[in-house]
Motif scaffolding. Structure first.
Motif, PDB file in Angstrom:
ATOM      1  N   MET A  80       9.223  70.933  13.452  1.00  0.00           N
ATOM      2  CA  MET A  80      10.668  71.084  13.297  1.00  0.00           C
ATOM      3  C   MET A  80      10.997  72.343  12.504  1.00  0.00           C
ATOM      4  SD  MET A  80      12.055  67.236  12.516  1.00  0.00           S
ATOM      5  CE  MET A  80      12.287  66.042  13.833  1.00  0.00           C
ATOM      6  N   THR A  81      10.214  72.595  11.457  1.00  0.00           N
ATOM      7  CA  THR A  81      10.422  73.788  10.635  1.00  0.00           C
ATOM      8  C   THR A  81      10.245  75.056  11.451  1.00  0.00           C
ATOM      9  OG1 THR A  81       9.548  72.571   8.728  1.00  0.00           O
ATOM     10  CG2 THR A  81       9.717  74.963   8.521  1.00  0.00           C
ATOM     11  N   LYS A  82       9.293  75.025  12.363  1.00  0.00           N
ATOM     12  CA  LYS A  82       9.054  76.169  13.243  1.00  0.00           C
ATOM     13  C   LYS A  82      10.281  76.478  14.086  1.00  0.00           C
ATOM     14  CE  LYS A  82       7.277  77.287  17.661  1.00  0.00           C
ATOM     15  NZ  LYS A  82       7.210  76.653  18.984  1.00  0.00           N
ATOM     16  N   GLU A  83      10.942  75.433  14.600  1.00  0.00           N
ATOM     17  CA  GLU A  83      12.123  75.649  15.432  1.00  0.00           C
ATOM     18  C   GLU A  83      13.284  76.197  14.615  1.00  0.00           C
ATOM     19  OE1 GLU A  83      11.905  75.568  18.513  1.00  0.00           O
ATOM     20  OE2 GLU A  83       9.922  74.620  18.618  1.00  0.00           O
ATOM     21  N   LEU A  84      13.372  75.833  13.351  1.00  0.00           N
ATOM     22  CA  LEU A  84      14.443  76.341  12.493  1.00  0.00           C
ATOM     23  C   LEU A  84      14.279  77.834  12.226  1.00  0.00           C
ATOM     24  CD1 LEU A  84      14.675  73.464   9.858  1.00  0.00           C
ATOM     25  CD2 LEU A  84      16.290  73.958  11.693  1.00  0.00           C
ATOM     26  N   ASP A  85      13.096  78.353  12.509  1.00  0.00           N
ATOM     27  CA  ASP A  85      12.833  79.768  12.286  1.00  0.00           C
ATOM     28  C   ASP A  85      13.583  80.655  13.279  1.00  0.00           C
ATOM     29  OD1 ASP A  85      11.747  81.991  11.163  1.00  0.00           O
ATOM     30  OD2 ASP A  85       9.869  81.885  12.266  1.00  0.00           O
ATOM     31  N   HIS A  86      13.956  80.085  14.411  1.00  0.00           N
ATOM     32  CA  HIS A  86      14.586  80.890  15.459  1.00  0.00           C
ATOM     33  C   HIS A  86      16.048  81.180  15.167  1.00  0.00           C
ATOM     34  CE1 HIS A  86      10.958  80.538  17.765  1.00  0.00           C
ATOM     35  NE2 HIS A  86      11.040  79.227  17.811  1.00  0.00           N
ATOM     36  N   GLN A  87      16.776  80.155  14.809  1.00  0.00           N
ATOM     37  CA  GLN A  87      18.192  80.334  14.516  1.00  0.00           C
ATOM     38  C   GLN A  87      18.714  79.066  13.845  1.00  0.00           C
ATOM     39  OE1 GLN A  87      19.933  80.891  18.419  1.00  0.00           O
ATOM     40  NE2 GLN A  87      19.962  78.722  18.833  1.00  0.00           N
ATOM     41  N   GLN A  88      19.880  79.152  13.267  1.00  0.00           N
ATOM     42  CA  GLN A  88      20.460  77.985  12.625  1.00  0.00           C
ATOM     43  C   GLN A  88      20.993  77.003  13.667  1.00  0.00           C
ATOM     44  OE1 GLN A  88      20.475  77.275   9.343  1.00  0.00           O
ATOM     45  NE2 GLN A  88      19.177  79.086   9.160  1.00  0.00           N
ATOM     46  N   ILE A  89      20.860  75.738  13.343  1.00  0.00           N
ATOM     47  CA  ILE A  89      21.370  74.705  14.242  1.00  0.00           C
ATOM     48  C   ILE A  89      22.887  74.711  14.205  1.00  0.00           C
ATOM     49  CG2 ILE A  89      21.465  72.218  14.683  1.00  0.00           C
ATOM     50  CD1 ILE A  89      18.691  71.987  13.557  1.00  0.00           C
ATOM     51  N   LYS A  90      23.463  74.698  15.371  1.00  0.00           N
ATOM     52  CA  LYS A  90      24.920  74.681  15.442  1.00  0.00           C
ATOM     53  C   LYS A  90      25.448  73.295  15.096  1.00  0.00           C
ATOM     54  CE  LYS A  90      25.030  78.164  19.123  1.00  0.00           C
ATOM     55  NZ  LYS A  90      25.429  78.436  20.520  1.00  0.00           N
ATOM     56  N   GLY A  91      26.576  73.273  14.459  1.00  0.00           N
ATOM     57  CA  GLY A  91      27.169  71.988  14.111  1.00  0.00           C
ATOM     58  C   GLY A  91      27.726  71.287  15.327  1.00  0.00           C
ATOM     59  N   GLU A  92      27.117  70.214  15.730  1.00  0.00           N
ATOM     60  CA  GLU A  92      27.562  69.450  16.892  1.00  0.00           C
ATOM     61  C   GLU A  92      28.095  68.105  16.413  1.00  0.00           C
ATOM     62  OE1 GLU A  92      27.566  70.471  19.940  1.00  0.00           O
ATOM     63  OE2 GLU A  92      26.186  72.178  20.009  1.00  0.00           O
ATOM     64  N   SER A  93      29.211  67.693  16.983  1.00  0.00           N
ATOM     65  CA  SER A  93      29.746  66.376  16.664  1.00  0.00           C
ATOM     66  C   SER A  93      28.806  65.325  17.253  1.00  0.00           C
ATOM     67  CB  SER A  93      31.156  66.218  17.251  1.00  0.00           C
ATOM     68  OG  SER A  93      31.132  66.404  18.654  1.00  0.00           O
ATOM     69  N   PHE A  94      28.609  64.254  16.522  1.00  0.00           N
ATOM     70  CA  PHE A  94      27.682  63.222  16.963  1.00  0.00           C
ATOM     71  C   PHE A  94      28.194  62.555  18.225  1.00  0.00           C
ATOM     72  CE2 PHE A  94      26.287  58.779  16.992  1.00  0.00           C
ATOM     73  CZ  PHE A  94      24.907  58.959  17.005  1.00  0.00           C
ATOM     74  N   ASP A  95      27.340  62.478  19.217  1.00  0.00           N
ATOM     75  CA  ASP A  95      27.677  61.850  20.482  1.00  0.00           C
ATOM     76  C   ASP A  95      26.591  60.829  20.789  1.00  0.00           C
ATOM     77  OD1 ASP A  95      27.899  61.249  23.300  1.00  0.00           O
ATOM     78  OD2 ASP A  95      29.287  62.949  23.438  1.00  0.00           O
ATOM     79  N   LEU A  96      26.942  59.542  20.697  1.00  0.00           N
ATOM     80  CA  LEU A  96      25.963  58.479  20.881  1.00  0.00           C
ATOM     81  C   LEU A  96      25.329  58.536  22.260  1.00  0.00           C
ATOM     82  CD1 LEU A  96      24.544  55.927  19.882  1.00  0.00           C
ATOM     83  CD2 LEU A  96      26.525  54.609  20.673  1.00  0.00           C
ATOM     84  N   PHE A  97      26.134  58.815  23.278  1.00  0.00           N
ATOM     85  CA  PHE A  97      25.618  58.826  24.646  1.00  0.00           C
ATOM     86  C   PHE A  97      24.543  59.891  24.825  1.00  0.00           C
ATOM     87  CE2 PHE A  97      25.875  60.571  29.001  1.00  0.00           C
ATOM     88  CZ  PHE A  97      25.453  59.449  29.703  1.00  0.00           C
ATOM     89  N   PHE A  98      24.829  61.116  24.383  1.00  0.00           N
ATOM     90  CA  PHE A  98      23.861  62.194  24.544  1.00  0.00           C
ATOM     91  C   PHE A  98      22.670  62.024  23.605  1.00  0.00           C
ATOM     92  CE2 PHE A  98      27.423  64.300  26.658  1.00  0.00           C
ATOM     93  CZ  PHE A  98      26.769  64.885  27.736  1.00  0.00           C
ATOM     94  N   SER A  99      22.878  61.385  22.472  1.00  0.00           N
ATOM     95  CA  SER A  99      21.760  61.091  21.572  1.00  0.00           C
ATOM     96  C   SER A  99      20.795  60.110  22.228  1.00  0.00           C
ATOM     97  CB  SER A  99      22.280  60.508  20.253  1.00  0.00           C
ATOM     98  OG  SER A  99      23.098  61.433  19.584  1.00  0.00           O
ATOM     99  N   LEU A 100      21.351  59.135  22.933  1.00  0.00           N
ATOM    100  CA  LEU A 100      20.520  58.177  23.657  1.00  0.00           C
ATOM    101  C   LEU A 100      19.821  58.839  24.844  1.00  0.00           C
ATOM    102  CD1 LEU A 100      22.839  55.021  23.681  1.00  0.00           C
ATOM    103  CD2 LEU A 100      20.787  55.401  22.298  1.00  0.00           C
TER     104      LEU A 100
END
Length: 249
Positions: A80-100
């Motif tokens: 996970m830390t490796k992926e954070l090296d590329h760019q900052q995570i964009k703030g996404e509103s929580f969506d239960l459907f897409f999380s599932l």
């Protein structure tokens, strides 16, 4: 070979399970990438390490030790830390459907991988079926599953048009296809002789290798995220090596 395929036709039906799951995984990837930015998607996908461990316990009826779980958790954090090296995570509103949906995607990949190991090691009626015959079953079933998906999505006609076929025949696309096919064959040998838990650790070692080669060849700056990620992966591998999962035959 044809006689062996006919003789072991029942095994072919067993491979419809991982073939369908991989087909579903690939199509869910497009849906989830349309919702999440690449970094968020990659970070969430790293949970596959832990989920693979859970499925491994269920299918093979073996309990992983605390050290094995700890090493897998550290490995997940490192990836996970490796992926954070590329760019900052964009703030996404929580969506239960897409999380599932992304959880379903990860589950499909993990279960397909561990279940394939389960088949390759003869835990069902596969028995002593040659590994290359099993690969034929896997790839032929994958073609059928993807064909059925195109049929039900009413895109089969457009896919078989010359313009679509011509785009696939591009040299770079063909090389990618052959590369991925070779990776699949090597993975089957790995799972046959080793296990899916070790496969996750082997895959994670690319973090260290990529960072070193990028620095040496392309003079890419080594960041704090890269150092933390590589350190975590090295520590996780070293910890796991103290108490690895015994290879199942």
């Amino acid at each position: 070979m044809f006689h062996a395929i006919i003789k072991n036709y029942k095994v072919m039906f067993l491979y419809f399970v991982p073939a369908f799951l991989y087909c579903l995984y690939n199509n869910l990837a497009f849906i989830n990438l349309a919702k999440y930015d690449p970094t968020s998607y990659s970070v969430l996908s790293q949970f596959r390490v832990v989920i693979s461990g859970l499925i491994f316990q269920v299918l093979f009826r073996r309990r992983l030790t605390k050290i094995q779980w700890l090493s897998m958790i550290i490995l997940t954090v490192g990836c996970m830390t490796k992926e954070l090296d590329h760019q900052q995570i964009k703030g996404e509103s929580f969506d239960l459907f897409f999380s599932l949906l992304i959880l379903l995607q990860i589950m499909c990949s993990c279960f397909a991988g561990v279940y394939t190991e389960y088949l390759l090691k003869g835990r069902t009626s596969c028995g002593e079926v040659d590994i290359w015959i099993q690969n034929i079953f896997m790839y032929s079933n994958s073609i059928m599953c993807n064909g059925m998906f195109l049929l039900f999505s009413q895109t089969l006609d457009s896919t078989l048009q010359w313009d679509s076929i011509q785009s696939v025949l591009h040299i770079k696309v063909v090389l990618i296809i052959f590369n991925n096919a070779a990776m699949g064959l090597v993975t089957s040998i790995f799972l046959k002789n080793l296990n899916s838990i070790l496969k996750n650790f082997a895959s994670a070692l690319e973090i260290m290798l990529t960072m070193v080669l990028s620095w040496a060849i392309f003079n890419v700056q080594v960041t704090i995220f890269g150092i933390l990620s590589t350190s975590s992966v090295i520590f996780a591998v070293q910890l796991y090596s103290r108490n690895p999962v015994v290879n199942l035959k």
